[in-house]
Design an enzyme around this catalytic site. Sequence first.
Site, PDB file in Angstrom:
ATOM      1  NE  ARG A   1      37.200 -45.747   3.285  1.00 46.25           N
ATOM      2  CZ  ARG A   1      37.187 -46.070   1.874  1.00 46.25           C
ATOM      3  NH1 ARG A   1      37.814 -44.890   1.221  1.00 46.25           N
ATOM      4  NH2 ARG A   1      36.951 -46.881   1.198  1.00 46.25           N
TER       5      ARG A   1
ATOM      6  CG  ASP B   1      36.930 -48.560   5.041  1.00 46.88           C
ATOM      7  OD1 ASP B   1      38.228 -48.158   5.419  1.00 46.88           O
ATOM      8  OD2 ASP B   1      36.591 -48.785   3.850  1.00 46.88           O
TER       9      ASP B   1
ATOM     10  CB  SER C   1      34.064 -56.936  -0.755  1.00 44.84           C
ATOM     11  OG  SER C   1      33.977 -55.616  -0.177  1.00 44.84           O
TER      12      SER C   1
ATOM     13  CG  ASP D   1      25.390 -51.884  -0.251  1.00 51.48           C
ATOM     14  OD1 ASP D   1      24.662 -52.634   0.426  1.00 51.48           O
ATOM     15  OD2 ASP D   1      26.128 -52.541  -1.322  1.00 51.48           O
TER      16      ASP D   1
END
Lengths: 399, 399, 399, 399
Positions: free
Chosen positions: A97, A126, A177, A16
């Site tokens: 993050r 996120d 995921s 991705d």
Amino acid sequence: MGRAKKVVLAYSGGVDTSVCIPYLKQEWGVEEVITLAADLGQGDELEPIKEKALKSGASESLVIDVKDSFVKDYAFPAIQANALYENRYPLGTALARPLIAKILVEAAEKYGADAIAHGCTGKGNDQVRFDVSCAALNPSLKILAPAREWGMSREATIAYGEKFGIPAPVKKSSPFSIDKNLLGRSIEAGVLEDPAAEPPEEIYQMTKAIADTPNESEYIEIGFTKGIPTTVNGTAKNPVELIETLNELAGNHGIGRIDMIENRLVGIKSREIYESPAMIVLIQAHRDLESLTLTADVTHYKRGIEDTYTKLVYNGLWYSPLKAALDAFIHQTQERVSGTVRVKLFKGNATIVGRWSDNTLYTPDLATYGAEDQFDHKAAEGFIYVWGLPTRIWAQQDR
Amino acid sequence: MGRAKKVVLAYSGGVDTSVCIPYLKQEWGVEEVITLAADLGQGDELEPIKEKALKSGASESLVIDVKDSFVKDYAFPAIQANALYENRYPLGTALARPLIAKILVEAAEKYGADAIAHGCTGKGNDQVRFDVSCAALNPSLKILAPAREWGMSREATIAYGEKFGIPAPVKKSSPFSIDKNLLGRSIEAGVLEDPAAEPPEEIYQMTKAIADTPNESEYIEIGFTKGIPTTVNGTAKNPVELIETLNELAGNHGIGRIDMIENRLVGIKSREIYESPAMIVLIQAHRDLESLTLTADVTHYKRGIEDTYTKLVYNGLWYSPLKAALDAFIHQTQERVSGTVRVKLFKGNATIVGRWSDNTLYTPDLATYGAEDQFDHKAAEGFIYVWGLPTRIWAQQDR
Amino acid sequence: MGRAKKVVLAYSGGVDTSVCIPYLKQEWGVEEVITLAADLGQGDELEPIKEKALKSGASESLVIDVKDSFVKDYAFPAIQANALYENRYPLGTALARPLIAKILVEAAEKYGADAIAHGCTGKGNDQVRFDVSCAALNPSLKILAPAREWGMSREATIAYGEKFGIPAPVKKSSPFSIDKNLLGRSIEAGVLEDPAAEPPEEIYQMTKAIADTPNESEYIEIGFTKGIPTTVNGTAKNPVELIETLNELAGNHGIGRIDMIENRLVGIKSREIYESPAMIVLIQAHRDLESLTLTADVTHYKRGIEDTYTKLVYNGLWYSPLKAALDAFIHQTQERVSGTVRVKLFKGNATIVGRWSDNTLYTPDLATYGAEDQFDHKAAEGFIYVWGLPTRIWAQQDR
Amino acid sequence: MGRAKKVVLAYSGGVDTSVCIPYLKQEWGVEEVITLAADLGQGDELEPIKEKALKSGASESLVIDVKDSFVKDYAFPAIQANALYENRYPLGTALARPLIAKILVEAAEKYGADAIAHGCTGKGNDQVRFDVSCAALNPSLKILAPAREWGMSREATIAYGEKFGIPAPVKKSSPFSIDKNLLGRSIEAGVLEDPAAEPPEEIYQMTKAIADTPNESEYIEIGFTKGIPTTVNGTAKNPVELIETLNELAGNHGIGRIDMIENRLVGIKSREIYESPAMIVLIQAHRDLESLTLTADVTHYKRGIEDTYTKLVYNGLWYSPLKAALDAFIHQTQERVSGTVRVKLFKGNATIVGRWSDNTLYTPDLATYGAEDQFDHKAAEGFIYVWGLPTRIWAQQDR
């Protein structure tokens, strides 16, 4: 002219984010893409990632080891805040993050980029954490999120990548995921999307199933200095070592699994599985040490502060003035939170069985039921008179 | 004239409350003492207690079974409030006190007594709970607490009792101070007064040691209707049965032990051990069902309400106008908290592994990562623009 | 042996505290009494007070001017906290008590005293503020409060004093109980004890009746630096001057009167009248400047912090760890609260009519309805989609 | 096919909402537009509005008088909540929006419409209030907001309207943006966009300038029953009359102007002027009556509830489960908030000078400093011992 000239892209090495490189250049007219992979202890080999980025069209491929800062500057303050989102989740991903955003912004400033990019979709937390953190650190930088707009299915994404020499993943992709770093793993999607179904054992990596854990308990002692964990079993550990050691020790006893229905910032509920052995044990131990070293009113008031702190971090507001003010509150409370907590690890349970501190507010001579009792029992009557007076007046008025 | 004419005394059958009978009459000039023993499921035989009171000089000895009301009117609302004092203690003892106060006041009104008496000392929480609850229910009644004033040691108390025909306890008294009822046991004093020492195994009665629990896990399903637990494994249970069943099931798997340093209302810290299998499992299950059926803002706001509710109950303010207002809030939130929670009991762990509800707010079509995703991903960009705007403005101002 | 050997007594020069001197020595066996009068700007002449103490039997009579510290270290932090107890009372008296306690403890340590004494009765808040502040600053000092125990009526007190050469007050004593310092006056008792009756005009000294105020409004500008007021009408003022100037200016326009039913810590309601011109204007102006320079979330969260801060101060917990943590929070928020507020004083109203700051977060290009509008209107749709999603899901579930 | 088939449009009669009618039909393919004008006491003549809608192309033009419900079901609960957004704004406009949404949804259901429309732009709060309220009441209805998307300037809008026979406004449009109803007026834009500039006198309509108010004060008495205002000067008033009477009385004395920098939900600050005479007086009087009839803990805790309630209403969440739970809390607290408050209106000040209630918790015999004092002064010592104990232990530990 494109959406930006030079972009620093948060890069994981997966399909991705790899596809983002040609996409940004071809579709959005970006001239130059620099990738940045942060080493947060996720355990991937980073040399191959570096190469992959260049092959996918990046002009520069940065890999930065931020493990030490991750633990010291992000995880440890969260432990001082006993940060468990919705009373459960120790924020493993959420804490990473803002740190990634910070090095993205630093790289953008260093390389003269005019934008930051990431591969998040439009439904997760996120994207918010990246976007708002970058805005806080450098509001003049643009933020590009191609995957939020492109609307390609997984298959289309792979096909698009192949056109630009990005190889399709060899092994069949996991139905789950997963995000992983030193603080833990988050697992979602696939069969987990049914809140009624028990999670399959195969999803776990850091924690043993209880049936497979040792049949003997293990005692460990964790030492804290001003709310920061510093020793395990009397041995000083640097921050990264300390987390690794406790992940190992607690994971081996099956400690740190979480299965919850969680409220995302974007307005929906999701079913999330986490494993986070070290953080779970550390927060439990820290809370217990606070029960010995903080006054009742601080302990009770701090709970509200903790909830707000945790929500802010979860919601992407790590770099914000309210977060800074909560930090100041929490920091002040930790002045005397030093001491040791003894924890018994056994069959999925981390049980605090003892705690001691030079700063203890537990006063044996006041607490005891023995002959050495120093408490002024007669004071209780006066106290109760005053304590109950509003209720008494209210009841009298009622009659 | 004495401190009161006719007194209703909260009676347990132990030496301490037995001695209160002659003490009230001899030392404080009370003419008549009526004892009242409440059956809260503590498991004592109540017929002998009845007799003991009369032998000790009571004019009347009442025994009242309040188990059903205890669970329905006190424990169940506490479950709806997820009431855990200092995030740990499910209030077993604290919930019993206002109920005992209620029947004491009712008896006083029925028998024309002008005072209530109890045997609490001046250092605990229970004296506050009795005194304030009685003041709330009938502020014209006096409250007498001889043990708070008499200053006799254990030995002196026994000796005093013997003068009035109260036999000294036959077996050596336990080094621990224990309170027990249907909801659990609290254990304090003795070696437990050292917060650094692990509690000895012998203090537990309702929960097995993990080493002794079954090696096979056991799944149970708990059904709730508007926040009230009503079924176990699909079978409707009346309140008392339900608690008994879950105490049995969870205790057998070693679930429900708590070891904590607790802040008492009277200003000191104490080390408390609790075992409370049913309540621990029920609160955990209830919270999980709420995560499925309450909106995020209700869930988050309710945490503060719960903390305040729990503190009020712990601090003796069950019957107070703030408690009533919190009740109204909580009651309103439980409207849709109906459904079933599946719990795996194993080696000290009660793990929620599934949950479902007709009122679920979990929306698969919005939550999914699959092709059927209905979430408007483009909305996220606008949302983040607005969400991050204050931080962005603040950052711009900073530069 | 007496209750203490050497005592430092908080001294006002009035009959009540004067009588404490012989009382402590005669009745409680104190060997030596040192008096301490704090100059907080109450406007009494302090030389005569000094003498009075010595004549009443004090071995030493201290007078200390603490006005500067009072404003800088106590009033200014309270302004940063927008501290209004029960949304009304700016804490004039409550802020003075911890400062007096501090110099009492310092004097006790300097002169080798083993106790502190004060003349408070058992029903007010001040006893709590003195006792707890002293305990926090030096827990080894005893605290003596003769008036809490002696049970003498006003007449008996005067008669007792006359026996020891303390002259009866010449003028008939005021029907009101009054406390005064630089920050304001509190007035209670007498006809004010009827909450239905309007306070008589005669009780006010610092504020004009509205009918008597100028018929022209007056504009003033107050400058703040990091939440601290520093200038009036562009002129730098030291803390004491600044308060005096604003008391003068605002009092002249009838600003700063408060009439309220207040909840005391000791469980009762009392009717209190305050006048506090400077503090009322300063808190209003400070809040307004915060509305320009703080983000929404800080502003909203700080309200809860302010309420707790105010309650702690009112309740005598100035020196406490929770207060310290709240201070840290508030201090952090004040970093950018610099700027100027323009206030119109007129007929009892202090109306903010303008405010400006280099740190303003008001963004004309985003706020305007004019052509220069930079706000992204389309973002609103995405924002509302996400913002309203939980409500929408909840409503759908309902149908 | 268009965005909707049949639409109910919130209609004011102004150019902007008139233009929506042809715009919805021509640009967005709507087949039929029904307009709905709510009479909230804004004082416009509604017959001409009705005609205007039909001339502009509406198939049906509804006018509904909702004044009574507006006061009873929206304003009165807000008074019970003492709802002042950011401690200032009594929510006049914010309270109207959910009621308009309710009748829009009812009309849509009655006429078989598939969408609701309104003329709000993308920067205000009202769009959120309409959209979320409609979603809560009927989530299957679409919501159309043409002005949020069309991007036409004022001039372009007028020109577009003229093409469809909508006459350009005759008088030069006000430089201010104004919303008005029974509860008050909000005024923004124009010179008000400069936070440093004093608002010009011309913007006010409901309140006199202080210089023009009577030179005699006026006393009024407001009676409340369970927190609801029911009488003025002893005369029962229906809800609408009561508001009108107080607007008149208080406005005449210049009471109820507000000038503030406000945080909008959409992330920006705006400068807002309000005038709201009746609501300001009523909330002040209600708070004062609460100070007499609520216990301290209810009063203090309710403040947090009020803040959250107010934010929810401001932010468009009137119909939401959290709001419902807060309502339940507030409703419970109002049980005894009955009584009378005496207010002196004079020169911009509404001063409470007396209050009385059958349910008063003010106890003269406990509060008095006179001889009839019933308070147990000795109890204070015991109370302070316990109250100060945590601070004392903490201080001892420190040494």
